[in-house]
Motif scaffolding. Structure first.
Motif, PDB file in Angstrom:
ATOM      1  N   ILE A 158       9.847  -7.838   4.672  1.00 31.94           N
ATOM      2  CA  ILE A 158       9.829  -6.456   4.183  1.00 31.94           C
ATOM      3  C   ILE A 158       8.694  -5.767   4.912  1.00 31.94           C
ATOM      4  O   ILE A 158       7.547  -6.207   4.867  1.00 31.94           O
ATOM      5  N   MET A 159       9.050  -4.711   5.620  1.00 28.06           N
ATOM      6  CA  MET A 159       8.153  -4.173   6.634  1.00 28.06           C
ATOM      7  C   MET A 159       7.978  -2.667   6.504  1.00 28.06           C
ATOM      8  O   MET A 159       8.911  -1.965   6.121  1.00 28.06           O
ATOM      9  N   PRO A 160       6.799  -2.162   6.876  1.00 26.23           N
ATOM     10  CA  PRO A 160       6.581  -0.718   6.890  1.00 26.23           C
ATOM     11  C   PRO A 160       7.141  -0.113   8.180  1.00 26.23           C
ATOM     12  O   PRO A 160       6.746   0.979   8.572  1.00 26.23           O
ATOM     13  N   CYS A 161       8.037  -0.806   8.834  1.00 25.04           N
ATOM     14  CA  CYS A 161       8.283  -0.637  10.258  1.00 25.04           C
ATOM     15  C   CYS A 161       9.769  -0.677  10.557  1.00 25.04           C
ATOM     16  O   CYS A 161      10.501  -1.442   9.935  1.00 25.04           O
ATOM     17  N   ALA A 199       0.822  -1.218   0.000  1.00 24.63           N
ATOM     18  CA  ALA A 199       0.000   0.000   0.000  1.00 24.63           C
ATOM     19  C   ALA A 199       0.853   1.263   0.000  1.00 24.63           C
ATOM     20  O   ALA A 199       0.332   2.359  -0.186  1.00 24.63           O
ATOM     21  N   GLY A 200       2.156   1.113   0.218  1.00 19.80           N
ATOM     22  CA  GLY A 200       3.009   2.303   0.288  1.00 19.80           C
ATOM     23  C   GLY A 200       4.081   2.364  -0.776  1.00 19.80           C
ATOM     24  O   GLY A 200       4.461   3.438  -1.250  1.00 19.80           O
ATOM     25  N   LEU A 201       4.568   1.191  -1.203  1.00 21.74           N
ATOM     26  CA  LEU A 201       5.720   1.119  -2.106  1.00 21.74           C
ATOM     27  C   LEU A 201       5.549   1.941  -3.386  1.00 21.74           C
ATOM     28  O   LEU A 201       6.494   2.568  -3.864  1.00 21.74           O
ATOM     29  N   GLY A 202       4.341   1.959  -3.930  1.00 19.74           N
ATOM     30  CA  GLY A 202       4.081   2.666  -5.172  1.00 19.74           C
ATOM     31  C   GLY A 202       4.437   4.148  -5.112  1.00 19.74           C
ATOM     32  O   GLY A 202       4.830   4.747  -6.118  1.00 19.74           O
ATOM     33  N   MET A 231      -0.966   8.010  -3.984  1.00 24.87           N
ATOM     34  CA  MET A 231      -1.057   7.393  -2.670  1.00 24.87           C
ATOM     35  C   MET A 231      -2.306   6.516  -2.599  1.00 24.87           C
ATOM     36  O   MET A 231      -3.367   6.905  -3.088  1.00 24.87           O
ATOM     37  N   GLY A 232      -2.151   5.330  -2.010  1.00 19.13           N
ATOM     38  CA  GLY A 232      -3.289   4.417  -1.904  1.00 19.13           C
ATOM     39  C   GLY A 232      -3.368   3.425  -3.049  1.00 19.13           C
ATOM     40  O   GLY A 232      -4.342   2.690  -3.179  1.00 19.13           O
TER      41      GLY A 232
END
Lengths: 579, 163
Positions: free
Chosen positions: A351-354, A234-237, A244-245
């Motif tokens: 692979i993490m958003p964190c 949801a963020g990589l793009g 966004m989104g």
């Protein structure tokens, strides 16, 4: 309403509006550096100065409220000259190794310097004395690039309410750091990485693990498995110019394959597995009088907060490992056995958003196979960096599909990335487990949305479940206070460390202050996940065919002895400051 | 030259009780941190980490916030003071009259850059203007003021403060 003129254009705004906001209303952007919506408005950097007719000196637009009849000028030679000098003075004590800086081409200071045609070496003066802080496994602070905007301090103190960093000393000697100038690792930092996300320059970034991952990929002996978390797609793009989104799961899978990963599985799968174990644990606690309310345990920043600040509530946290750790554990046990691979040869990259996940992999009691469950953690940003470094034209590559069997997931798994998502996923499974029926309604809308604290009561098979959902540590603190003082009558509480949940995690693409000003980023990124849930073939974790197979052929029942050995863990009370 | 001497914390139970009483009175008071730090320094003579932790805990502030304020204002000290507190004015008038040399001489004689000597007898600080520029360069030892100093007077003056 207050009537004023900005650059001779009349504008009416509500009382209390700042000049900055009023100017935006008529299409004028005033440049800022220390200001960030909802985080920091202190008028410290002086980049946003404007001329106000009759005022003694230039005023900071980010904090100066409008007055009736005010006449403001945002682009006079005096204003431009002042801004330019301010930026040049900031640059005089800035480590200008921009060419190789992590934030090159997306640095707010660099943008301002360019916009104002600054001479970066106009003032050659003294430089701060500072050493990089490499003490933690998740974050690097390089104060030679710090502009003292105090956004990191504000997000740590106001949004997360842990406040482990602050301004130290005064005047030229001021630096941002921990109490008694200790290393970050000796402070009760929760590892959320929100400070990185708000930093306008390269003073803060994650502890990169790209080299370790590349080395494993290059090693012919290693089977390297990639596992992206829900929020990554949801963020990589955003790193490649997508709005966004946008859900870029398919391209992400292809890119991972092109990077040389041997298997692309999905942490969404172990999100489903987490639900199986967590829903079972919840029902057991309710039936057998275990510690209630039960807290979720997926967010390592939250768990770390609890261990530092509310150790007395440790019995209330689910003993389930997080989806990341379950992912590594299942890859190196079930999958290794099924495929006849020695787990020592498997290298699992999540692979993490964190950023806290980088800490989580170093926790004790996280090595189900005898080897660490997870070998390396990349943030969404690091993955984007690798894709760019490898010359992969992300926008042009075809969409790919996850590998079998651990790439199969349900809609319940994918919504784990948004605040309320874990709760909703758990309710879907708990409701059917308790009633023994297949229920038509799978949507629990009261726990959706970006509000900091949400509460709802659901009737499930005669059982009343009062639930709460909190995101951001300031909100978690309120909930913890209530539980600690015995005033909570909740059964189940979901907590995510970052405001809005993992979609807004400390490892997600950086948004400039301008983007944050104008976009509802938490809701937009979350919407990508809810859309994926809506069109998913299965929407309940227990319907996941691979999960069924995993229990039938390997784990037995949820909560079984084997499940406990592989998928559950323990927590420790932590001392806030090392003496 | 030796680095700053690390002095072990020797706070007493009585001091802690006094501090806790102060903090109780400041609970829920807006802007409580400044008076808390001032009174804590009165009680202990300085603000070591042990004291700042108590303040942070009782006022529900983060230690970094307490430390930030304690290091911002020059009235607060994080190191204990010696039995004889030596201050050398490095304000403009004293400085042009050679107080820098006086300060360096003191550093040499005491064997410290600033802070406290290992026998806890002396502490050395550079101060701003103390308001008697006519006597420049000036130094103070506790409440005694020495003016129109030269560096060769230092040894003789220190000899008076040996006990």
């Amino acid at each position: 309403m207050i009537n004023l003129k900005i650059n001779n254009i009349p504008v009416s705004v509500e009382e209390g509006t700042t000049i900055l906001q009023a100017a935006k209303k008529i299409g004028i952007r005033i440049p800022t550096l220390c200001y960030m919506k909802e985080i920091n408005a202190i008028g410290a950097c002086r980049v946003c100065v404007v001329e106000v007719k009759g005022a003694r000196s230039l005023v900071a637009a980010c904090v100066y409220p409008v007055n009736e009849g005010m006449e403001v000028f945002t682009d006079t030679p005096k204003v431009r000259e002042s801004r330019k000098t301010t930026i040049e003075l900031i640059l005089s004590d800035h480590n200008k190794s921009c060419l190789s800086c992590d934030r090159n081409t997306h640095c707010e200071l660099q943008d301002l310097a360019y916009e104002y045609g600054c001479n970066a070496v106009k003032y050659e003066g003294e430089h701060h004395e500072c050493e990089k802080d490499f003490s933690t496994p998740y974050l690097v602070r390089d104060n030679s690039k710090c502009v003292l905007c105090r956004r990191c301090i504000a997000v740590c103190r106001k949004i997360q309410e842990v406040g482990v960093i602050g301004p130290i000393k005064r005047g030229f000697k001021t630096i941002v750091g921990c109490a008694f100038e200790s290393e970050l690792n000796d402070s009760p930092c929760v590892a959320c990485g929100q400070c990185i996300n708000v930093c306008p320059t390269g003073a803060l970034h994650e502890r990169e693990e790209i080299d370790e991952v590349r080395a494993a990929i290059a090693d012919p002996e290693k089977i390297v498995i990639a596992g992206p978390a829900p929020s990554v797609r949801a963020g990589l793009g955003e790193e490649f110019g997508y709005p966004m989104g946008t859900n870029v799961e398919g391209k992400m899978v292809t890119a991972l394959r092109m990077l040389g990963f041997d298997k692309i599985f999905d942490v969404n799968f172990t999100a489903d597995l987490t639900i199986m174990e967590e829903a079972h644990e919840l029902i057991e606690r309710v039936k057998n009088g275990g510690a209630l309310p039960m807290f979720t345990s997926c967010s390592p920043g939250w768990v770390r907060y609890l261990e530092y600040y509310y150790p007395e509530l440790i019995p209330n946290v689910s003993s389930c490992k997080s989806p990341q750790q379950m992912f590594g554990a299942i890859c190196k046990t079930y999958y290794a056995e099924k495929m006849g691979i020695d787990p020592s040869k498997i290298f699992v990259v999540s692979i993490m958003p964190c950023t806290a996940k980088k800490f989580e992999k170093t926790r004790g009691n996280q090595n189900a196979s005898g080897y660490p469950d997870i070998d390396a953690v990349l943030t969404t940003r690091e993955l984007a960096k690798m894709i760019k470094q490898n010359g992969i034209l992300f926008n042009e590559i075809p969409e790919g599909e996850m590998d079998q069997p651990l790439g199969v997931y349900t809609g319940a798994g994918v919504i784990f990335g948004a605040t309320g998502g874990v709760m909703e996923a758990a309710l879907r499974t708990a409701a059917e487990t308790i009633t023994g029926q297949t229920l038509d309604n799978v949507e629990y809308k009261k726990v959706r949305g970006t509000k900091g604290i949400k509460e709802a009561t659901y009737e499930v098979g005669g059982l009343k479940l009062k639930v709460a959902v909190a995101s951001g540590i300031a909100n978690a603190k309120k909930v913890c206070e209530k539980v600690a003082s015995g005033k909570s009558d909740h059964t189940f509480i979901e907590i995510m460390c970052c405001p809005g949940g993992c979609v807004n995690g400390g490892g997600q693409p950086i948004m400039s202050s301008v983007v944050r000003e104008n976009v509802d980023y938490k809701a937009l990124r979350a919407s990508a996940l809810y859309k994926a849930d809506k069109k998913a073939e299965y929407r309940k974790s227990h319907d996941n065919p691979v999960i069924k197979e995993l229990y039938e052929n390997y784990l037995g029942e949820p909560g079984s002895h084997k499940a406990h050995e592989i998928l559950h863990t323990t927590y420790v009370a932590r001392e806030r400051y090392k003496k | 030259m030796a680095n700053q001497t690390k002095v072990p914390f020797t706070g007493t139970k009585a001091q802690e009780e006094k501090l806790l009483k102060v903090l109780k009175g400041l609970k829920n008071v807006e802007g409580a941190l400044m008076p808390a730090l001032q009174q804590a320094q009165d009680i202990y003579g300085y603000l070591p980490i042990e004291v700042q932790e108590i303040i942070a805990d009782k006022l529900d502030l983060s230690l970094a916030e307490v430390y930030g304020v304690a290091t911002f204002y020059s009235q607060f000290t994080l190191t204990p003071k010696g039995k004889y507190k030596i201050g050398v004015c490095l304000g403009t008038a004293c400085y042009v009259k050679g107080s820098g040399e006086v300060f360096e001489e003191l550093q040499k004689q005491l064997g410290i850059e600033s802070g406290i000597t290992s026998d806890l007898l002396y502490s050395l600080d550079a101060t701003r203007c103390i308001g008697c520029c006519g006597l420049a360069p000036v130094m103070t030892i506790n409440d005694d003021v020495y003016g129109k100093l030269t560096k060769d007077q230092i040894a003789g003056i220190l000899a008076k403060y040996k006990e």
